[in-house]
Design an enzyme around this catalytic site. Structure first.
Site, short mmCIF file in Angstrom:
data_model
loop_
_atom_site.label_atom_id
_atom_site.label_comp_id
_atom_site.label_asym_id
_atom_site.label_seq_id
_atom_site.Cartn_x
_atom_site.Cartn_y
_atom_site.Cartn_z
N TYR A 144 -20.14 -42.73 0.23
CA TYR A 144 -21.02 -43.13 -0.88
C TYR A 144 -21.33 -44.64 -0.77
CZ TYR A 144 -22.63 -43.47 -5.76
OH TYR A 144 -23.37 -43.68 -6.92
N GLU A 146 -20.86 -46.96 1.68
CA GLU A 146 -21.56 -47.43 2.88
C GLU A 146 -22.93 -46.74 2.98
OE1 GLU A 146 -20.76 -50.00 4.17
OE2 GLU A 146 -18.69 -50.16 4.83
N VAL A 186 -14.90 -40.50 -15.74
CA VAL A 186 -13.93 -40.81 -16.79
C VAL A 186 -14.46 -40.51 -18.19
CG1 VAL A 186 -14.51 -43.29 -17.02
CG2 VAL A 186 -12.19 -42.50 -17.46
N SER A 188 -16.76 -38.27 -19.33
CA SER A 188 -16.77 -36.84 -19.66
C SER A 188 -15.35 -36.27 -19.65
CB SER A 188 -17.69 -36.08 -18.70
OG SER A 188 -17.48 -36.50 -17.38
N GLY A 206 -3.81 -47.49 -15.61
CA GLY A 206 -4.91 -47.66 -16.57
C GLY A 206 -5.33 -49.10 -16.76
N PRO A 272 -11.76 -49.14 -7.41
CA PRO A 272 -11.90 -50.58 -7.72
C PRO A 272 -11.06 -51.00 -8.94
CG PRO A 272 -14.03 -49.61 -7.25
CD PRO A 272 -13.06 -48.47 -7.35
P1 NAD Z 1 -25.98 -36.54 -10.74
O1 NAD Z 1 -25.00 -36.02 -9.74
O2 NAD Z 1 -25.99 -35.98 -12.10
O3 NAD Z 1 -27.46 -36.42 -10.17
C1 NAD Z 1 -27.78 -36.46 -8.81
C2 NAD Z 1 -28.90 -35.47 -8.54
O4 NAD Z 1 -29.27 -35.54 -7.16
C3 NAD Z 1 -28.48 -34.02 -8.81
O5 NAD Z 1 -29.47 -33.34 -9.54
C4 NAD Z 1 -28.34 -33.43 -7.40
O6 NAD Z 1 -28.53 -32.04 -7.38
C5 NAD Z 1 -29.39 -34.20 -6.65
N1 NAD Z 1 -29.17 -34.26 -5.20
C6 NAD Z 1 -28.02 -34.57 -4.54
N2 NAD Z 1 -28.21 -34.54 -3.22
C7 NAD Z 1 -29.53 -34.21 -3.02
C8 NAD Z 1 -30.34 -34.02 -1.88
N3 NAD Z 1 -29.85 -34.16 -0.63
N4 NAD Z 1 -31.64 -33.67 -2.05
C9 NAD Z 1 -32.16 -33.50 -3.30
N5 NAD Z 1 -31.43 -33.68 -4.43
C10 NAD Z 1 -30.13 -34.03 -4.29
O7 NAD Z 1 -25.74 -38.12 -10.79
P2 NAD Z 1 -26.37 -39.25 -11.75
O8 NAD Z 1 -25.27 -39.84 -12.52
O9 NAD Z 1 -27.56 -38.73 -12.43
O10 NAD Z 1 -26.81 -40.33 -10.66
C11 NAD Z 1 -28.16 -40.44 -10.24
C12 NAD Z 1 -28.31 -41.57 -9.23
O11 NAD Z 1 -27.83 -42.80 -9.83
C13 NAD Z 1 -27.49 -41.35 -7.97
O12 NAD Z 1 -28.23 -41.82 -6.86
C14 NAD Z 1 -26.28 -42.23 -8.18
O13 NAD Z 1 -25.73 -42.68 -6.96
C15 NAD Z 1 -26.86 -43.38 -9.00
N6 NAD Z 1 -25.80 -44.03 -9.79
C16 NAD Z 1 -25.33 -43.44 -10.94
C17 NAD Z 1 -24.31 -44.05 -11.65
C18 NAD Z 1 -23.77 -43.45 -12.92
O14 NAD Z 1 -22.84 -44.04 -13.49
N7 NAD Z 1 -24.27 -42.38 -13.44
C19 NAD Z 1 -23.78 -45.27 -11.20
C20 NAD Z 1 -24.27 -45.81 -10.03
C21 NAD Z 1 -25.31 -45.20 -9.33
N1 UDP Z 2 -10.38 -42.24 -14.21
C1 UDP Z 2 -9.24 -41.89 -14.92
N2 UDP Z 2 -9.12 -40.60 -15.34
C2 UDP Z 2 -10.07 -39.65 -15.12
C3 UDP Z 2 -11.23 -40.00 -14.40
C4 UDP Z 2 -11.36 -41.31 -13.96
O1 UDP Z 2 -8.36 -42.72 -15.16
O2 UDP Z 2 -9.86 -38.48 -15.54
C5 UDP Z 2 -10.54 -43.64 -13.78
C6 UDP Z 2 -10.87 -43.81 -12.30
O3 UDP Z 2 -9.68 -43.87 -11.54
C7 UDP Z 2 -11.63 -45.12 -12.31
C8 UDP Z 2 -12.35 -45.12 -13.66
O4 UDP Z 2 -11.64 -44.18 -14.48
O5 UDP Z 2 -10.73 -46.21 -12.28
C9 UDP Z 2 -13.81 -44.74 -13.58
O6 UDP Z 2 -13.89 -43.53 -12.86
P1 UDP Z 2 -15.26 -42.73 -12.65
O7 UDP Z 2 -14.95 -41.60 -11.72
O8 UDP Z 2 -15.87 -42.42 -13.95
O9 UDP Z 2 -16.22 -43.77 -11.94
P2 UDP Z 2 -16.03 -44.85 -10.76
O10 UDP Z 2 -16.27 -46.14 -11.42
O11 UDP Z 2 -14.66 -44.74 -10.18
O12 UDP Z 2 -17.07 -44.45 -9.78
#
Ligand code: NAD
Ligand code: UDP
Length: 309
Positions: A144, A146, A186, A188, A206, A272
């Site tokens: 993810y 890289e 975390v 959900s 934590g 992290p």
């Molecule tokens: P999510 O997993 O709910 O949504 C990702 C969507 O991409 C899904 O609908 C999945 O089916 C689709 N998908 C995955 N691989 C695919 C492929 N090869 N071709 C077509 N569709 C594909 O995640 P999200 O939380 O909605 O995240 C959306 C974007 O935001 C992602 O790129 C994620 O890396 C980025 N992002 C989200 C967060 C966050 O906290 N939610 C943080 C940092 C970056």
């Molecule tokens: N985490 C936790 N319990 C859980 C899920 C996540 O303590 O049931 C921690 C996880 O180790 C991280 C932080 O909560 O330190 C955020 O995790 P998340 O998977 O939501 O996102 P990340 O920031 O790690 O991509």
């Protein structure tokens, strides 16, 4: 009327984005392979004549006339992106390559949903866009981290070679209603565990920190970035209200009036220790800031999960 492609349109954030862009009077095309996304997230838009949804894996090329592309396709939760790390890496690298070719060929703008993970386990705090990060190149999060870093490289190289109009947002932890109940992140996990009076699983002791941004605020920042002329980023989007995961667990227990107890599990590799965005650039260039505070956002998210448990 603009024709806008949202890859990952059936995912958590992508579905908010489709909805908002439709409400603003655009034609929206969701492109998703439903790896983590769901038809549930978009079915309320199916009957809208300005909405189309296509099942497609972005690691394969596709041609659709468009004016803008938001590249949100990629599983975002560690348990999902680690399930098939090679597919995750391909989505990040081949996926953005296909979308960049499409943007170049259509003369469309393209925005990449990058991530705070490009900073890895950061040695600078808070994280500013100029920081290059501290990332393990071959650990379990690398597919993810890289992958997203490589996608930023490709974005910048298309700008340098073809003058493609690119934009990069670095999203920090974002949450809200419509998160997948099985998502494993975390917010959900803790809310669902608390509502079911089950043990709350804190990883490590934590003491690691995160800060949480509400989905609608994030989407607002993404659209402002796309609409800002002569602005490439990368720009951090998130919330800078930082807290420990243990305090977050206690907060959720209190807000749900839960009988849950906190239990401790192993901290996953390369998790992290600290994370907080420096939002100076977004506030200055985009005139953007968060509108929904943590208490309000979590309250809405708790109400959402109550309806689906
Ligand atoms: P999510 O997993 O709910 O949504 C990702 C969507 O991409 C899904 O609908 C999945 O089916 C689709 N998908 C995955 N691989 C695919 C492929 N090869 N071709 C077509 N569709 C594909 O995640 P999200 O939380 O909605 O995240 C959306 C974007 O935001 C992602 O790129 C994620 O890396 C980025 N992002 C989200 C967060 C966050 O906290 N939610 C943080 C940092 C970056
Ligand atoms: N985490 C936790 N319990 C859980 C899920 C996540 O303590 O049931 C921690 C996880 O180790 C991280 C932080 O909560 O330190 C955020 O995790 P998340 O998977 O939501 O996102 P990340 O920031 O790690 O991509």
């Amino acid at each position: 009327m603009k024709r806008i492609i949202v890859t990952g349109g059936a995912g958590f954030l992508g579905s908010y984005l489709c909805e908002r862009l439709l409400n603003e009077g655009n034609k929206v095309i969701s492109v998703d392979n439903y790896f983590t996304g769901s038809n549930e997230n978009i079915k309320h838009m199916h009957s809208n004549p300005n909405f189309e949804y296509i099942r497609h894996d972005i690691t394969e090329p596709i041609f659709i006339e468009c004016d803008e592309i938001y590249n949100f396709a990629c599983p975002a939760s560690p348990i999902h992106y680690q399930k098939n790390p090679i597919a995750t890496f391909k989505t990040n690298v081949l996926g953005i390559l296909n979308m960049l070719n499409l943007a170049r060929d259509c003369n469309a703008k393209i925005l990449q949903a990058s991530t705070s993970e490009v900073y890895g386990d950061p040695l600078e705090h808070p994280q500013n866009e100029k920081y290059w990060g501290h990332v393990n190149p071959n650990g379990i999060r690398s597919c993810y981290d890289e992958g997203k870093r490589s996608a930023e490289t490709l974005m910048m190289d298309y700008k340098r070679m073809y003058n493609t109009d690119i934009k990069i947002i670095r999203i920090f932890n974002t949450y809200g209603p419509k998160m997948n109940i099985e998502d494993g992140r975390v917010v959900s996990n803790f809310i669902v565990q608390a509502l079911k009076n089950e043990d709350i699983t804190v990883y490590g002791d934590g003491s690691q920190t995160r800060s949480f941004c509400y989905a609608t605020d994030l989407i607002d920042g993404a659209i402002k970035t796309m609409n800002k002329d002569n602005f490439t980023g990368p720009v951090n989007l998130g919330n800078d209200y930082e807290m420990t995961i243990l305090d977050f667990a206690k907060n959720i227990i209190e807000m749900t009036n839960s009988k849950s107890k906190i239990i401790y599990k192993d901290l996953p590799q390369d998790d992290p220790i600290k994370r907080k965005p420096d939002l100076t650039l977004a506030k200055k260039e985009l005139k953007w800031d968060n509108q929904v505070d943590l208490q309000m956002g979590i309250k809405n998210t708790i109400e959402y999960f109550k309806t689906i448990i």
